[in-house]
Design a protein around this motif. Structure first.
Motif, PDB file in Angstrom:
ATOM      1  N   GLN A   1       0.568   4.104  -2.915  1.00 17.52           N
ATOM      2  CA  GLN A   1       0.026   5.431  -2.622  1.00 17.52           C
ATOM      3  C   GLN A   1       1.049   6.558  -2.675  1.00 17.52           C
ATOM      4  O   GLN A   1       0.668   7.732  -2.633  1.00 17.52           O
ATOM      5  N   LEU A   2       2.322   6.235  -2.776  1.00 15.45           N
ATOM      6  CA  LEU A   2       3.363   7.263  -2.818  1.00 15.45           C
ATOM      7  C   LEU A   2       4.139   7.177  -4.127  1.00 15.45           C
ATOM      8  O   LEU A   2       4.138   6.142  -4.798  1.00 15.45           O
TER       9      LEU A   2
ATOM     10  N   CYS B   1      -5.975   0.690   3.703  1.00 14.61           N
ATOM     11  CA  CYS B   1      -5.666  -0.003   2.446  1.00 14.61           C
ATOM     12  C   CYS B   1      -5.235  -1.437   2.725  1.00 14.61           C
ATOM     13  O   CYS B   1      -5.713  -2.383   2.095  1.00 14.61           O
TER      14      CYS B   1
ATOM     15  N   ALA C   1       6.548  11.366   4.133  1.00 17.22           N
ATOM     16  CA  ALA C   1       5.261  11.634   3.471  1.00 17.22           C
ATOM     17  C   ALA C   1       4.230  12.090   4.499  1.00 17.22           C
ATOM     18  O   ALA C   1       3.241  11.402   4.745  1.00 17.22           O
TER      19      ALA C   1
ATOM     20  N   ASP D   1       1.893  14.110   4.442  1.00 13.40           N
ATOM     21  CA  ASP D   1       0.528  14.324   3.963  1.00 13.40           C
ATOM     22  C   ASP D   1      -0.270  13.030   3.868  1.00 13.40           C
ATOM     23  O   ASP D   1      -1.477  13.053   3.633  1.00 13.40           O
ATOM     24  N   LEU D   2       0.406  11.904   4.045  1.00 16.47           N
ATOM     25  CA  LEU D   2      -0.261  10.602   4.002  1.00 16.47           C
ATOM     26  C   LEU D   2      -0.323  10.037   5.416  1.00 16.47           C
ATOM     27  O   LEU D   2       0.700   9.892   6.074  1.00 16.47           O
ATOM     28  N   SER D   3      -1.508   9.715   5.870  1.00 14.56           N
ATOM     29  CA  SER D   3      -1.669   9.236   7.238  1.00 14.56           C
ATOM     30  C   SER D   3      -1.437   7.733   7.326  1.00 14.56           C
ATOM     31  O   SER D   3      -1.667   6.986   6.374  1.00 14.56           O
TER      32      SER D   3
ATOM     33  N   SER E   1      -4.572   5.819   6.631  1.00 15.81           N
ATOM     34  CA  SER E   1      -4.871   5.573   5.217  1.00 15.81           C
ATOM     35  C   SER E   1      -4.170   4.316   4.721  1.00 15.81           C
ATOM     36  O   SER E   1      -4.764   3.498   4.001  1.00 15.81           O
ATOM     37  N   ILE E   2      -2.913   4.145   5.121  1.00 15.70           N
ATOM     38  CA  ILE E   2      -2.167   2.956   4.723  1.00 15.70           C
ATOM     39  C   ILE E   2      -2.776   1.710   5.355  1.00 15.70           C
ATOM     40  O   ILE E   2      -2.946   0.671   4.697  1.00 15.70           O
TER      41      ILE E   2
ATOM     42  N   LEU F   1       6.281   7.662   7.940  1.00 14.80           N
ATOM     43  CA  LEU F   1       5.467   8.502   7.057  1.00 14.80           C
ATOM     44  C   LEU F   1       5.637   9.981   7.388  1.00 14.80           C
ATOM     45  O   LEU F   1       5.697  10.828   6.485  1.00 14.80           O
TER      46      LEU F   1
ATOM     47  N   CYS G   1       0.824  -1.204   0.000  1.00 14.84           N
ATOM     48  CA  CYS G   1       0.000   0.000   0.000  1.00 14.84           C
ATOM     49  C   CYS G   1       0.860   1.258   0.000  1.00 14.84           C
ATOM     50  O   CYS G   1       0.520   2.260  -0.653  1.00 14.84           O
ATOM     51  N   VAL G   2       1.970   1.239   0.721  1.00 12.40           N
ATOM     52  CA  VAL G   2       2.906   2.367   0.677  1.00 12.40           C
ATOM     53  C   VAL G   2       3.397   2.572  -0.749  1.00 12.40           C
ATOM     54  O   VAL G   2       3.429   3.699  -1.271  1.00 12.40           O
TER      55      VAL G   2
END
Length: 242
Positions: free
Chosen positions: A127-128, A169, A158, A160-162, A165-166, A154, A123-124
Motif C-alpha cells: 500500500q505504500l 488488509c 505515512a 495518510d494511511l491508517s 487500513s493495514i 505509520l 500489506c505495508v
C-alpha cells in the motif's frame, strides 16, 4: 527479542549521506517525533543512469536474525548507498502453506503471531511506495511490540494511511493473497533458501551477510560510487535455519 536501539547511530549515518530520496522524508505531522530520534531524512538522491544493485531480502517477522540484519545491516546500507541500491522485501521466510477448501492457510516458524505480522508487513509493502514502505517496516522490526507500534510508525512515515487500513488488509483476502504470492516467490528460489534472512544480491545468494555493503559497492557499475564504499567491515550474523 530486544534489539539495542539503532536510533543513536542514525545521526552519524546521516552525516555521511550526500542526499536521500524525497519519498523518505518525514511528514510535517511526524517531524517533531522523527527529529527527536534522529530519523528525519531530507533532500533528493543524486541522479544516475547506471542500473542500481538489486538486493532482495527473504525473511520472517519474528526471526531474531532477520530483524537484526534488517535493522543493523540492510537499513544502514540503504542509508549509506541508497542512490545505487534497490531493495525488495519478501516477508514469508520458513513458513509453509496449504490450500484448505480453496483458501490458503499458513503455518509460520514462530507461530500464528508471525503469520499475522508477515501479512501486516506485506500489506505495508503493498500500500505504500517502496521507500516509505521500507522505512515503515524497519520501524516496526526495531520495536518489541510491532502490533502496538504500527500506528506510530505509520504516523511517522505515512500519516495518510491508517493502521486500520493495514489491519483490514492483513486480516482479509488481500493479506492472504499477498502472503501466498510471497510463498510462491520464496518457494521458487533456485537454489532454495537454507535459512532466513536469505539475501540475494543481483540474483545471487549472499552467504556472508556482513559483506552486503562491500558487495553492493563492488557490483555497482557506475563511475561515481558513494564515498562510504572505500571502508568496509566484517562480522558474523545470526540466521534462522529451516
Amino acid at each position: 527479542m530486544t534489539l539495542r536501539p539503532l536510533t543513536p547511530l542514525l545521526p552519524l549515518l546521516l552525516l555521511s549521506l550526500p542526499s536521500v530520496p524525497a519519498t523518505a522524508r518525514a511528514t510535517s505531522e511526524g517531524a517533531a517525533a522523527c527529529k527527536a530520534h534522529g530519523l528525519c531524512l531530507q533532500g533528493t538522491p543524486r541522479v544516475t543512469d547506471t542500473a542500481p544493485v538489486n538486493v532482495t531480502l527473504y525473511y520472517e517477522a519474528l526471526c531474531n536474525g532477520c530483524r537484526s540484519f534488517l535493522v543493523r545491516d540492510l537499513f544502514p546500507t540503504w542509508l549509506l548507498v541508497l542512490e545505487i541500491l534497490n531493495v525488495t522485501l519478501v516477508p514469508y521466510g520458513n513458513a509453509v502453506e496449504q490450500s484448505v477448501n480453496g483458501t490458503w492457510v499458513f503455518k509460520c516458524q514462530h507461530g500464528e503471531r508471525e503469520c499475522r505480522l508477515n501479512k501486516v508487513e506485506a500489506c505495508v509493502l503493498d500500500q505504500l511506495d517502496q521507500d516509505t514502505a521500507f522505512l515503515t517496516v524497519v520501524c516496526l522490526e526495531e520495536m518489541e511490540d510491532m502490533e502496538k507500534n504500527l500506528m506510530p510508525c505509520l504516523q511517522l512515515y505515512a500519516p495518510d494511511l491508517s493502521a486500520d487500513s493495514i489491519l483490514a488488509c492483513a486480516t482479509g483476502e488481500r493479506g492472504t493473497q499477498l502472503l501466498h504470492r510471497n510463498a510462491q516467490l520464496t518457494d521458487a528460489l533456485q537454489p532454495p533458501h537454507e535459512y532466513v534472512p536469505w539475501v540475494l544480491v543481483d540474483g545471487k545468494p549472499l552467504k556472508d551477510l556482513s559483506q552486503l555493503l562491500s558487495l553492493v559497492c563492488q557490483l555497482y557499475q557506475g563511475q561515481e560510487k558513494p564515498d562510504i564504499c572505500s571502508s568496509m567491515g566484517s562480522t558474523r550474523r545470526e540466521v534462522c535455519f529451516k
